[in-house]
Design a protein around this motif. Structure first.
Motif, PDB file in Angstrom:
ATOM      1  N   UNK A  43      38.086  59.344  41.212  1.00 17.39           N
ATOM      2  CA  UNK A  43      38.235  57.896  41.239  1.00 17.39           C
ATOM      3  C   UNK A  43      38.180  57.361  39.814  1.00 17.39           C
ATOM      4  N   UNK A  44      38.486  56.094  39.649  1.00 17.91           N
ATOM      5  CA  UNK A  44      38.374  55.416  38.360  1.00 17.91           C
ATOM      6  C   UNK A  44      38.000  53.972  38.646  1.00 17.91           C
ATOM      7  N   UNK A  45      37.161  53.385  37.790  1.00 17.09           N
ATOM      8  CA  UNK A  45      36.735  52.021  38.064  1.00 17.09           C
ATOM      9  C   UNK A  45      36.233  51.323  36.812  1.00 17.09           C
ATOM     10  N   UNK A  46      36.043  50.018  36.976  1.00 15.58           N
ATOM     11  CA  UNK A  46      35.345  49.225  35.973  1.00 15.58           C
ATOM     12  C   UNK A  46      34.512  48.171  36.694  1.00 15.58           C
ATOM     13  N   UNK A  47      33.533  47.643  35.976  1.00 17.19           N
ATOM     14  CA  UNK A  47      32.616  46.640  36.519  1.00 17.19           C
ATOM     15  C   UNK A  47      32.787  45.324  35.791  1.00 17.19           C
ATOM     16  N   UNK A  48      32.487  44.257  36.517  1.00 18.57           N
ATOM     17  CA  UNK A  48      32.470  42.924  35.934  1.00 18.57           C
ATOM     18  C   UNK A  48      31.615  42.022  36.814  1.00 18.57           C
ATOM     19  N   UNK A  49      31.305  40.847  36.318  1.00 20.78           N
ATOM     20  CA  UNK A  49      30.597  39.849  37.107  1.00 20.78           C
ATOM     21  C   UNK A  49      31.554  38.714  37.435  1.00 20.78           C
ATOM     22  N   UNK A  50      31.433  38.183  38.661  1.00 19.31           N
ATOM     23  CA  UNK A  50      32.216  37.007  39.004  1.00 19.31           C
ATOM     24  C   UNK A  50      31.570  35.786  38.340  1.00 19.31           C
ATOM     25  N   UNK A  51      32.184  34.611  38.423  1.00 16.55           N
ATOM     26  CA  UNK A  51      31.619  33.435  37.751  1.00 16.55           C
ATOM     27  C   UNK A  51      30.222  33.041  38.235  1.00 16.55           C
ATOM     28  N   UNK A  52      29.816  33.548  39.406  1.00 16.85           N
ATOM     29  CA  UNK A  52      28.484  33.243  39.935  1.00 16.85           C
ATOM     30  C   UNK A  52      27.445  34.300  39.566  1.00 16.85           C
ATOM     31  N   UNK A  78      32.544  46.558  45.999  1.00 20.91           N
ATOM     32  CA  UNK A  78      33.713  47.136  45.346  1.00 20.91           C
ATOM     33  C   UNK A  78      34.986  46.880  46.127  1.00 20.91           C
ATOM     34  N   UNK A  79      35.999  46.474  45.381  1.00 21.53           N
ATOM     35  CA  UNK A  79      37.350  46.391  45.906  1.00 21.53           C
ATOM     36  C   UNK A  79      38.032  47.713  45.593  1.00 21.53           C
ATOM     37  N   UNK A  80      38.673  48.306  46.584  1.00 19.64           N
ATOM     38  CA  UNK A  80      39.347  49.589  46.399  1.00 19.64           C
ATOM     39  C   UNK A  80      40.850  49.358  46.239  1.00 19.64           C
ATOM     40  N   UNK A  81      41.446  50.151  45.382  1.00 19.45           N
ATOM     41  CA  UNK A  81      42.875  50.100  45.092  1.00 19.45           C
ATOM     42  C   UNK A  81      43.465  51.470  45.375  1.00 19.45           C
ATOM     43  N   UNK A  82      44.716  51.504  45.857  1.00 19.03           N
ATOM     44  CA  UNK A  82      45.369  52.771  46.171  1.00 19.03           C
ATOM     45  C   UNK A  82      46.183  53.305  44.999  1.00 19.03           C
ATOM     46  N   UNK A  83      46.283  52.544  43.927  1.00 19.24           N
ATOM     47  CA  UNK A  83      47.086  52.927  42.770  1.00 19.24           C
ATOM     48  C   UNK A  83      46.236  52.783  41.504  1.00 19.24           C
ATOM     49  N   UNK A  84      46.090  53.866  40.773  1.00 18.24           N
ATOM     50  CA  UNK A  84      45.277  53.849  39.536  1.00 18.24           C
ATOM     51  C   UNK A  84      45.790  52.815  38.554  1.00 18.24           C
ATOM     52  N   UNK A  85      47.124  52.657  38.461  1.00 17.48           N
ATOM     53  CA  UNK A  85      47.713  51.692  37.526  1.00 17.48           C
ATOM     54  C   UNK A  85      47.317  50.259  37.876  1.00 17.48           C
ATOM     55  N   UNK A  86      47.071  49.980  39.175  1.00 15.76           N
ATOM     56  CA  UNK A  86      46.639  48.641  39.576  1.00 15.76           C
ATOM     57  C   UNK A  86      45.277  48.294  38.976  1.00 15.76           C
ATOM     58  N   UNK A  87      44.387  49.270  38.922  1.00  8.53           N
ATOM     59  CA  UNK A  87      43.063  49.030  38.338  1.00  8.53           C
ATOM     60  C   UNK A  87      43.215  48.652  36.867  1.00  8.53           C
ATOM     61  N   UNK A  88      44.057  49.386  36.145  1.00  7.76           N
ATOM     62  CA  UNK A  88      44.293  49.059  34.739  1.00  7.76           C
ATOM     63  C   UNK A  88      44.917  47.672  34.590  1.00  7.76           C
ATOM     64  N   UNK A  89      45.864  47.337  35.475  1.00  3.32           N
ATOM     65  CA  UNK A  89      46.532  46.037  35.396  1.00  3.32           C
ATOM     66  C   UNK A  89      45.553  44.893  35.677  1.00  3.32           C
ATOM     67  N   UNK A 147      44.541  41.970  33.092  1.00  4.26           N
ATOM     68  CA  UNK A 147      44.714  40.553  33.461  1.00  4.26           C
ATOM     69  C   UNK A 147      43.418  39.772  33.315  1.00  4.26           C
ATOM     70  N   UNK A 148      42.329  40.347  33.819  1.00  7.18           N
ATOM     71  CA  UNK A 148      41.039  39.664  33.737  1.00  7.18           C
ATOM     72  C   UNK A 148      40.588  39.500  32.286  1.00  7.18           C
ATOM     73  N   UNK A 156      33.991  45.549  31.836  1.00 11.01           N
ATOM     74  CA  UNK A 156      33.610  46.822  31.248  1.00 11.01           C
ATOM     75  C   UNK A 156      34.821  47.715  31.111  1.00 11.01           C
ATOM     76  N   UNK A 157      34.675  48.828  30.428  1.00  8.62           N
ATOM     77  CA  UNK A 157      35.800  49.756  30.274  1.00  8.62           C
ATOM     78  C   UNK A 157      36.133  50.447  31.593  1.00  8.62           C
ATOM     79  N   UNK A 158      37.388  50.838  31.739  1.00  8.96           N
ATOM     80  CA  UNK A 158      37.781  51.649  32.897  1.00  8.96           C
ATOM     81  C   UNK A 158      37.264  53.058  32.650  1.00  8.96           C
TER      82      UNK A 158
END
Length: 143
Positions: A95-104, A62-73, A77-78, A86-88
Motif C-alpha cells: 500500500x501507499x499513503x499520506x496523512x493530513x488533518x481536515x480543517x477541524x 482512511x479513504x482507500x483508492x484503487x489507483x496509486x496515481x490517484x493518491x499522488x494526485x 491537489x491538496x 505529509x509525504x506519500x
C-alpha cells in the motif's frame, strides 16, 4: 476515491481488543507488536488497532483508492491548495499513503489499496478490494 476503508483507534490491551473484534466477525490481517489490522471478510473494511507504543500515526480514518496515481494526485491537489500534507509513503504491504488533518483537526489517511487486497503477515488470504463504483460524467439531474 473508492471508499471509506478503515478507522484506526487506540487500544490499551491489544489481545483483548483483537479478541473482541474477532467476536464481531473481523479477521486478523496484520499483527505486529504495536499494532494490528482487522478486516471484514465480506468487504475488506477494516479497523487498525494502535497500541500506546505505536507512534507512526494516531487515531484516524482512511479513504482507500484503487489507483496509486490517484493518491499522488490528491496529495498534489491538496498541497497546491495550501493544505499541510505529509509525504506519500510506500508501505511494506504494497500500500501507499499520506496523512493530513481536515480543517477541524481530524486526522485522515489517503491510502492506495492494491486490487488483490492488503496482504497478510499472519498467513490469511488477502481480501480483494471492492471494485470502484462506476462514476457518471453527467451532472444533470435524472428524470
Amino acid at each position: 476515491m473508492t471508499r471509506l476503508g478503515h478507522v484506526a483507534v487506540r487500544v490499551q490491551d491489544m489481545e483483548r481488543a483483537k479478541r473482541f473484534y474477532e467476536q464481531l466477525g473481523l479477521r486478523l490481517t496484520w499483527d505486529a507488536q504495536d499494532w494490528a489490522y482487522m478486516q471484514s471478510p465480506a468487504n475488506g473494511d477494516g479497523i487498525a488497532l494502535l497500541s500506546p507504543s505505536y507512534t507512526a500515526a494516531g487515531p484516524h480514518f482512511a479513504f482507500h483508492f484503487s489507483d496509486r496515481a490517484e493518491v499522488d494526485a490528491v496529495h498534489d491537489r491538496l498541497a497546491a491548495a495550501g493544505h499541510r500534507v505529509g509525504p506519500v509513503h510506500d508501505h511494506r504491504d504494497g500500500t501507499a499513503s499520506f496523512y493530513l488533518q481536515d480543517p477541524e483537526g481530524n486526522w485522515l489517511e489517503m491510502l492506495y489499496e492494491p486490487a488483490a487486497g492488503i496482504p497478510s503477515n499472519v498467513g490469511a488470504a488477502a481480501i480483494p478490494a471492492p471494485a470502484p463504483a462506476p462514476t457518471s460524467t453527467s451532472l444533470a439531474p435524472a428524470g
